[in-house]
Design a protein around this motif. Sequence first.
Motif, PDB file in Angstrom:
ATOM      1  N   GLN A  84      27.873 -22.641  54.358  1.00 49.20           N
ATOM      2  CA  GLN A  84      29.279 -22.390  54.619  1.00 49.20           C
ATOM      3  C   GLN A  84      30.008 -22.143  53.308  1.00 49.20           C
ATOM      4  N   GLN A  85      30.779 -21.060  53.260  1.00 52.40           N
ATOM      5  CA  GLN A  85      31.497 -20.684  52.037  1.00 52.40           C
ATOM      6  C   GLN A  85      32.946 -20.390  52.363  1.00 52.40           C
ATOM      7  N   ASP A  86      33.848 -20.952  51.557  1.00 55.54           N
ATOM      8  CA  ASP A  86      35.277 -20.671  51.670  1.00 55.54           C
ATOM      9  C   ASP A  86      35.623 -19.618  50.620  1.00 55.54           C
ATOM     10  N   TYR A  87      36.150 -18.470  51.050  1.00 52.50           N
ATOM     11  CA  TYR A  87      36.417 -17.372  50.134  1.00 52.50           C
ATOM     12  C   TYR A  87      37.708 -17.544  49.343  1.00 52.50           C
ATOM     13  N   ARG A  88      38.536 -18.516  49.705  1.00 51.41           N
ATOM     14  CA  ARG A  88      39.799 -18.696  48.997  1.00 51.41           C
ATOM     15  C   ARG A  88      39.627 -19.445  47.690  1.00 51.41           C
ATOM     16  N   ARG A 105      23.707 -29.697  49.547  1.00 52.17           N
ATOM     17  CA  ARG A 105      24.324 -29.170  48.333  1.00 52.17           C
ATOM     18  C   ARG A 105      25.806 -28.944  48.596  1.00 52.17           C
ATOM     19  N   TYR A 106      26.621 -29.280  47.586  1.00 57.61           N
ATOM     20  CA  TYR A 106      28.072 -29.137  47.745  1.00 57.61           C
ATOM     21  C   TYR A 106      28.692 -28.691  46.429  1.00 57.61           C
ATOM     22  N   ARG A 107      29.652 -27.759  46.533  1.00 60.11           N
ATOM     23  CA  ARG A 107      30.426 -27.320  45.389  1.00 60.11           C
ATOM     24  C   ARG A 107      31.895 -27.267  45.802  1.00 60.11           C
ATOM     25  N   GLU A 108      32.735 -28.001  45.088  1.00 60.44           N
ATOM     26  CA  GLU A 108      34.143 -28.129  45.476  1.00 60.44           C
ATOM     27  C   GLU A 108      34.905 -26.818  45.342  1.00 60.44           C
ATOM     28  N   ASP A 109      34.619 -26.049  44.315  1.00 62.55           N
ATOM     29  CA  ASP A 109      35.234 -24.740  44.134  1.00 62.55           C
ATOM     30  C   ASP A 109      34.332 -23.894  43.248  1.00 62.55           C
ATOM     31  N   ALA A 110      34.768 -22.657  43.007  1.00 62.27           N
ATOM     32  CA  ALA A 110      33.913 -21.722  42.275  1.00 62.27           C
ATOM     33  C   ALA A 110      33.645 -22.154  40.837  1.00 62.27           C
ATOM     34  N   ASN A 111      34.482 -23.042  40.290  1.00 61.22           N
ATOM     35  CA  ASN A 111      34.318 -23.488  38.910  1.00 61.22           C
ATOM     36  C   ASN A 111      33.614 -24.840  38.783  1.00 61.22           C
ATOM     37  N   SER A 112      33.222 -25.420  39.899  1.00 60.26           N
ATOM     38  CA  SER A 112      32.611 -26.750  39.888  1.00 60.26           C
ATOM     39  C   SER A 112      31.085 -26.655  39.822  1.00 60.26           C
ATOM     40  N   SER A 218      44.540 -24.140  52.387  1.00 58.40           N
ATOM     41  CA  SER A 218      44.564 -23.182  51.282  1.00 58.40           C
ATOM     42  C   SER A 218      44.587 -23.855  49.918  1.00 58.40           C
ATOM     43  N   ARG A 219      44.966 -25.150  49.868  1.00 59.19           N
ATOM     44  CA  ARG A 219      44.996 -25.889  48.601  1.00 59.19           C
ATOM     45  C   ARG A 219      43.728 -26.697  48.370  1.00 59.19           C
ATOM     46  N   GLY A 220      42.777 -26.595  49.301  1.00 56.72           N
ATOM     47  CA  GLY A 220      41.513 -27.303  49.138  1.00 56.72           C
ATOM     48  C   GLY A 220      41.532 -28.721  49.660  1.00 56.72           C
ATOM     49  N   ASN A 221      42.503 -29.054  50.516  1.00 54.10           N
ATOM     50  CA  ASN A 221      42.607 -30.395  51.091  1.00 54.10           C
ATOM     51  C   ASN A 221      42.099 -30.399  52.527  1.00 54.10           C
ATOM     52  N   SER A 222      41.599 -31.549  52.977  1.00 57.36           N
ATOM     53  CA  SER A 222      41.162 -31.667  54.362  1.00 57.36           C
ATOM     54  C   SER A 222      42.366 -31.580  55.287  1.00 57.36           C
ATOM     55  N   GLN A 223      42.136 -31.168  56.527  1.00 62.77           N
ATOM     56  CA  GLN A 223      43.230 -31.012  57.476  1.00 62.77           C
ATOM     57  C   GLN A 223      42.775 -31.404  58.881  1.00 62.77           C
TER      58      GLN A 223
END
Length: 231
Positions: A84-88, A105-112, A218-223
């Motif tokens: 699963q990938q989030d493009y934002r 495997r988990y990556r919080e964002d593209a820079n992590s 959109s801010r990377g927080n759970s909802q």
Amino acid sequence: MRNGLLFVFFTLCAASASADCGYEGDVFATGLATDPRTGRLVYCEYHLPAQGSQRSVLYYSPEGYRIAEKRLSGVDSTVPAVVQQDYRHGEERIVQPRGGQVSLRYREDANSQWETAILSAGEVDVADAGFDTVVRNNWRRLASGQAVTFDFASPVHGRAIGLRARQVNCSGTADKLCLRVDLNQPILRMFAGELYLEYDRDSRRLELFDGVTNVLDSRGNSQRLRIGYEY
């Protein structure tokens, strides 16, 4: 009272007016994720027709942008492979069962940096959409009021989390099998959220999900959202 009814009416109309989120391809199922407090449409899920044992799920914003995608392999398994990938913001979640082990495997964002955990297959009962298979396999037990416990693979936490599913009274119509899913540990249960699910008794398909979703905002927080499914 009249103003309240008008507010609900216009809220439902607004959600309905943008309910397709712009995707026009073939689908097996569509899910509309809304804010339970306002009824505002947050995103749409498009579950594409299966290709053999594989299926993709596309997530679109109400404005028509593809915000995330999930690819499943082994869709009838309780532990399918998941990417699963989030493009934002570049968040990625991966579950890979292979050779008696399950890699998370988990990556919080593209820079992590990637966070990785290797579990034995015996430590993991369920991953992602495999929960639906667990429900169908244990339908009679759940419908009779028995609880079903299982260890759920969570790439975000890097481990399997003990969960419990049990039948509860339905919040709406009574012709559904309604389930509550929460932590299996009684002490921790009071500190964590829970899921509420409604399944159609004839088709045994999920029709309503209420809880924290696997797609961040959109801010990377759970909802926490309500998702209604149509097939």
